[in-house]
Write an enzyme that holds these catalytic residues in place. Structure first.
Site, PDB file in Angstrom:
ATOM      1  CE1 TYR A 171      -4.139   1.646   0.469  1.00 32.48           C
ATOM      2  CE2 TYR A 171      -3.232   2.602   2.466  1.00 32.48           C
ATOM      3  CZ  TYR A 171      -4.223   2.553   1.513  1.00 32.48           C
ATOM      4  OH  TYR A 171      -5.276   3.405   1.590  1.00 32.48           O
ATOM      5  CE  LYS A 242      -6.548   3.039  -1.884  1.00 35.74           C
ATOM      6  NZ  LYS A 242      -6.537   3.900  -0.733  1.00 35.74           N
TER       7      LYS A 242
HETATM    8  O1  LIG Z   1      -4.214   5.335  -1.190  1.00 38.94           O
HETATM    9  C1  LIG Z   1      -3.966   5.917  -0.127  1.00 38.94           C
HETATM   10  O2  LIG Z   1      -3.008   5.647   0.576  1.00 38.94           O
HETATM   11  C2  LIG Z   1      -4.872   6.977   0.373  1.00 38.94           C
HETATM   12  C3  LIG Z   1      -5.667   7.648  -0.657  1.00 38.94           C
HETATM   13  O3  LIG Z   1      -6.604   6.807  -1.232  1.00 38.94           O
HETATM   14  C4  LIG Z   1      -4.853   8.371  -1.671  1.00 38.94           C
HETATM   15  O4  LIG Z   1      -5.286   8.414  -2.809  1.00 38.94           O
HETATM   16  O5  LIG Z   1      -3.803   8.900  -1.316  1.00 38.94           O
HETATM   17 MG   LIG Z   2      -6.846   7.125  -3.281  1.00 41.24          MG
END
Ligand SMILES: O=C(O)C[C@H](O)C(=O)O
Ligand SMILES: [Mg+2]
Ligand SMILES: NC(=O)c1ccc[n+]([C@@H]2O[C@H](COP(=O)([O-])OP(=O)(O)OC[C@H]3O[C@@H](n4cnc5c(N)ncnc54)[C@H](O)[C@@H]3O)[C@@H](O)[C@H]2O)c1
Length: 651
Positions: A171, A242
Site C-alpha cells: 500500500y 486496495k
Molecule cells: O491510497 C492511499 O493511501 C490513500 C488515498 O486513497 C490516496 O489516494 O492517497
Molecule cells: Mg486514493
C-alpha cells in the site's frame, strides 16, 4: 484384547496424519504410516464398525471444515495461487491430487513456510533502512508479489502476520513507486483492463473473468494516483493494493475480489513517449466519450454481478464527484478518496479536540485551514462542515456559521468569492471579500499569510505538495489558539507529505498532534517522551465500509452509513491514548477496527431500512441482532488465510 490395543494406536495414526499433515515426514516414513493406517482401517472395518465410525469422526473433527472441491489436478493446481499450498501439501493430498513428484518430498507446515519466507525477506534488511525511506521497498514488493502469484493463502498469511511491516509495501508509499514503474515491473496479469478500444464489448468481456461471484471491485482510471498525477494504465497497482487490504483487513475472500483499470488514455507525456508503456498510447478521452465508457463498464459488471460493490479510486477531481453523483443512487458504489478520506479526517479532527481535554462538541469552534481543494480536500470540507452544523443545531444558520470555520488555500492561494471560474464545489467555502479583508486577507493570499492571520487550531494538507508546510508556516502554527495544534499532512506518498513529524515536533512544539497519510516513525522528543506519528489514511475505513455494505445487503451506500463508519473510528481510541496524542490506532489493529466499522455500517443500514440481508441472514433476522451478535456475524463472515483440504472432482 486386540481391539483395546489397536484402538488408541489407530486413532493416533489417523489423527497425526490429519492434523499436522505429516509434518517433516520423509517419503518412507509417510508410506509406513499410511500402509499401517490403511491396513488398520480395513481390519477395523470388519471387526469393529462402531470403532471405525468413531475414528472417522475424529478424523473429520481434526480436518476442521468441509473440504474444498477442486476441478484441477497436478501442475494446474500448483500454478493456481488460490489453491496452491506449495510444500505444505500433505502426503495424502499429494496422492489425491496427482502432485507426487512435483514437489520436494518434505512436507512443511504453513508456519514453517512463513518462517522461511521471512528469513529471506529479513536478509534484505541488513543495513537497508535509512530512516523514512527503505531502498529495498521495491525489491520487497517484487518478492511479495511473486508470493501472491504462486500462493494466495500464504501471501495473506504473511501480510496479516506482518501488517505493520508490509502495509507500507503493498500500500502507500511503495505502491506509488510500483505504479510509477509498473510497465517494467509487469510479470503476470492481475485483475481486468477495460480500454477505450473495448467500447461495445464490455458486457461479453466481463464473462472472461473466471469467478462467478465477485464481492468487491476497486476501479481506477489512473488519472490521479496518490499525489503522483496521471499514471495511465499503471494505476492498476492502486486497485490491487486496495484489494490486498480488503482481503487482509476485512477478510473479503480473495477469490471474490477484482482489481480493475479503465484505460481511456493518459495525458502524461513521459508515458506517451515511453515505448515500454503498456497502456493506450493516446490522450485521455473526455466529456461524453469518457462518461460513455464508465457507464458501459458499470452496466457490464452489475449485470454479471448484481451484488458487487464498486469502489472508485484515484479518479482526478474533475470526475470524482461527478461520477459519484451519477451512480451513487443506482449502484452499490462509493468514491473512496472523496468519502473515505473525509471520514478518516473527521475521526482524527474529533480526536484532536479530545486531545485538548475538551468535549467533541467543541469541534464546532475549531478554526481549520485546509491546503488543497481537490477531490479529497472538498470531501473533507463538506463532511467537516456537516459534522459542525449538526453540532450547532442542524439548520441553515448552523450551516452558515459552520462554513466560517474554514479557510481554504489551493494552488492559487487563499480562496475568496473573487476567485475567477471558481469550482462550484469550492464556492460554499470561499470567503466574502469584505469579511476576509477584516482579517487582513485577500484573494490569493499565501498559505503563510493565512496561517499567520487565522492562528488556526488545525492545519490540514491534501495538496499533494511535499514540504508545503514550510519552516515559516510551522513557525506560524506556534501562535495557534489551540493548546494542542493539530497538523495533518495527509498527502501521499511519503515524498508528498506536506511536512514531517520531526519538523512538527521540533518547530511547533512537543504538544502538537501530528498525522500523515503515509506512515512515519514516532519521534523521540527532547523531553524523552514519544512524539506520535498517526497515520490518517482512509485504509481505516474503506475495508469496513465495503464489508459492512456487503453483509448488510444494502443496495446503496448512504451518507449515514459512511458517517456511522467515521464515528466508530473516532470513538475507537481511548481517552488515555488520545491524551497522549495517539489519535489513530496502529495498523496492527486493522482487522479489529474493520470488524467494528463494518458492524457500525450494518447497524446504520438496518436503522435506515436499507439492509436486505446476506445469505442466510435475511433483513428480519438482521434487525433482531444485538450489537454483540452483529459483531459475531461480521467475524464469522471474515475470510482467514487457512489452507482448506482439497478434494478432486471432475466438472
Ligand atoms: O491510497 C492511499 O493511501 C490513500 C488515498 O486513497 C490516496 O489516494 O492517497
Ligand atoms: Mg486514493
Ligand atoms: N491520507 C489519505 O487518506 C488520503 C486520501 C485521499 C487523498 N490523499 C492525498 O491527497 C492528495 C490530493 O488528492 P486529491 O484527489 O484531492 O488531488 P487533486 O489533484 O484533486 O487536488 C489537489 C489540490 O491541491 C491544490 N494545490 C496544489 N498546489 C498547492 C499549493 N502549493 N498550496 C495549496 N494547495 C495546492 C490544488 O489546487 C488542488 O486543489 C494526494 O496526495 C492524495 O494522495 C490522501
Amino acid at each position: 484384547m486386540m481391539r483395546q490395543i489397536l484402538y488408541p494406536f489407530h486413532i493416533l495414526i489417523i489423527s497425526s496424519e490429519a492434523s499436522s499433515p505429516a509434518q517433516n515426514q520423509t517419503m518412507p516414513n509417510y508410506f509406513l504410516h499410511r500402509r499401517l493406517s490403511l491396513s488398520l482401517i480395513n481390519r477395523l472395518k470388519h471387526c469393529c464398525p462402531a470403532m471405525l465410525s468413531q475414528a472417522r469422526q475424529l478424523f473429520t473433527t481434526h480436518e476442521g471444515n468441509r473440504p474444498t472441491i477442486v476441478q484441477k489436478r497436478s501442475l494446474a493446481i500448483l500454478q493456481d495461487p488460490l489453491f496452491n499450498k506449495g510444500t505444505a501439501f500433505s502426503m495424502t493430498e499429494r496422492d489425491r491430487l496427482d502432485l507426487r513428484g512435483l514437489l520436494p518430498p518434505t512436507v512443511v507446515s504453513p508456519e514453517q513456510q512463513i518462517e522461511r519466507f521471512m528469513i529471506d525477506m529479513k536478509r534484505l534488511e541488513v543495513n537497508a533502512r535509512d530512516g523514512q525511506s527503505d531502498p529495498y521497498a521495491l525489491t520487497k514488493w517484487r518478492i511479495l508479489n511473486r508470493l501472491h502469484d504462486r500462493n494466495e493463502t500464504m501471501f495473506y498469511k504473511v501480510l496479516i502476520a506482518n501488517i505493520e511491516e508490509f502495509a507500507p509495501i503493498v500500500y502507500t508509499p511503495t505502491v506509488g513507486l510500483v505504479c510509477q514503474n509498473y510497465s517494467s515491473l509487469f510479470r503476470r496479469p492481475r485483475g481486468m483492463y477495460f480500454s477505450a478500444e473495448d467500447r461495445g464489448e464490455m458486457m461479453p468481456m466481463v464473462y472472461n473473468w473466471p469467478a462467478d461471484q465477485v464481492d468487491m471491485i476497486v476501479v481506477t482510471d489512473g488519472s490521479r494516483v496518490l499525489g503522483l498525477g496521471d499514471l495511465g494504465v499503471q494505476g492498476i497497482g492502486i486497485s490491487i493494493g486496495k484489494l490486498d487490504l480488503y482481503v487482509a483487513a476485512a477478510g473479503i475472500n480473495p477469490q471474490r475480489v477484482l482489481p480493475v483499470m479503465i484505460d481511456v488514455g493518459t495525458n502524461n507525456e513521459k508515458l506517451l513517449n515511453d515505448p515500454l508503456y503498456l497502456g493506450l498510447p493516446q490522450r485521455r478521452l473526455d466529456g461524453d466519450e469518457y462518461i460513455a465508457i464508465i457507464d458501459e463498464f458499470m452496466e457490464a459488471v452489475f449485470t454479471r454481478w448484481p451484488n458487487v460493490i464498486v469502489q472508485f479510486e484515484d479518479f482526478q477531481s474533475k470526475w470524482a464527484s461527478k461520477l459519484l453523483q451519477r451512480y451513487r443512487n443506482t449502484y452499490r458504489m462509493f468514491n473512496h478518496d472523496v468519502q473515505g478520506t473525509a471520514g478518516v479526517a473527521i475521526a482524527g479532527l474529533l480526536d484532536s479536540v479530545r486531545a485538548q481535554g475538551r468535549p467533541m462538541i467543541d469541534f464546532s469552534k475549531q478554526k481549520i485551514v485546509v491546503a488543497g481543494a481537490g477531490s479529497a480536500g472538498i470531501g473533507v470540507l463538506n463532511a467537516a462542515r456537516k459534522t459542525m452544523a449538526r453540532m450547532l443545531g442542524d439548520n441553515e444558520s448552523a450551516f452558515e456559521s459552520a462554513s466560517s470555520q474554514f479557510w481554504v488555500v489551493d494552488a492559487k492561494g487563499f480562496i475568496t468569492e473573487e476567485r475567477e471560474n471558481i469550482d462550484p464545489e469550492v464556492l460554499p467555502f470561499a470567503w466574502k471579500v469584505n469579511e476576509a479583508s477584516r482579517l487582513g486577507l485577500r484573494e490569493g493570499a499565501s498559505l503563510l499569510e493565512v496561517v499567520q492571520k487565522v492562528q488556526p487550531d488545525v492545519l490540514l494538507g491534501l495538496s499533494a505538495v511535499g514540504g508545503l508546510f514550510s519552516k515559516e508556516v510551522l513557525e506560524a502554527m506556534k501562535k495557534s489558539t489551540s493548546t494542542r495544534p493539530a497538523i495533518f499532512a495527509m498527502s501521499n506518498p511519503t515524498t508528498n507529505a506536506e511536512c514531517t513529524p520531526d519538523e512538527v515536533f521540533s518547530i511547533v512544539g512537543e504538544n502538537a498532534i501530528f498525522a500523515s497519510g503515509s506512515p512515519f516513525k514516532d519521534v523521540v522528543l527532547e523531553n524523552g517522551q514519544v512524539g506520535h506519528c498517526n497515520q490518517a489514511n482512509n485504509m481505516y475505513l474503506f475495508p469496513g465500509i465495503g464489508l459492512g455494505t456487503l453483509l448488510s445487503g444494502s443496495s446503496i451506500i448512504s451518507d449515514s452509513m459512511l458517517q456511522a463508519a467515521a464515528e466508530c473510528l473516532a470513538t475507537y481510541m481511548s481517552d488515555d491514548e488520545v491524551m497522549k496524542g495517539v489519535i489513530f490506532p496502529s495498523i496492527s489493529r486493522i482487522r479489529d477496527i474493520t470488524k467494528k466499522v463494518a458492524a457500525a455500517v450494518i447497524k446504520e443500514a438496518v436503522r435506515e431500512d436499507l439492509a436486505e440481508g446476506y445469505r442466510d441472514m435475511d433483513a428480519r433476522e438482521l434487525r433482531k441482532l444485538s450489537q454483540e451478535e452483529i459483531l459475531e456475524f461480521v467475524q464469522k463472515n471474515m475470510w482467514s488465510p487457512e489452507y482448506p483440504t482439497l478434494v478432486y472432482k471432475e466438472d
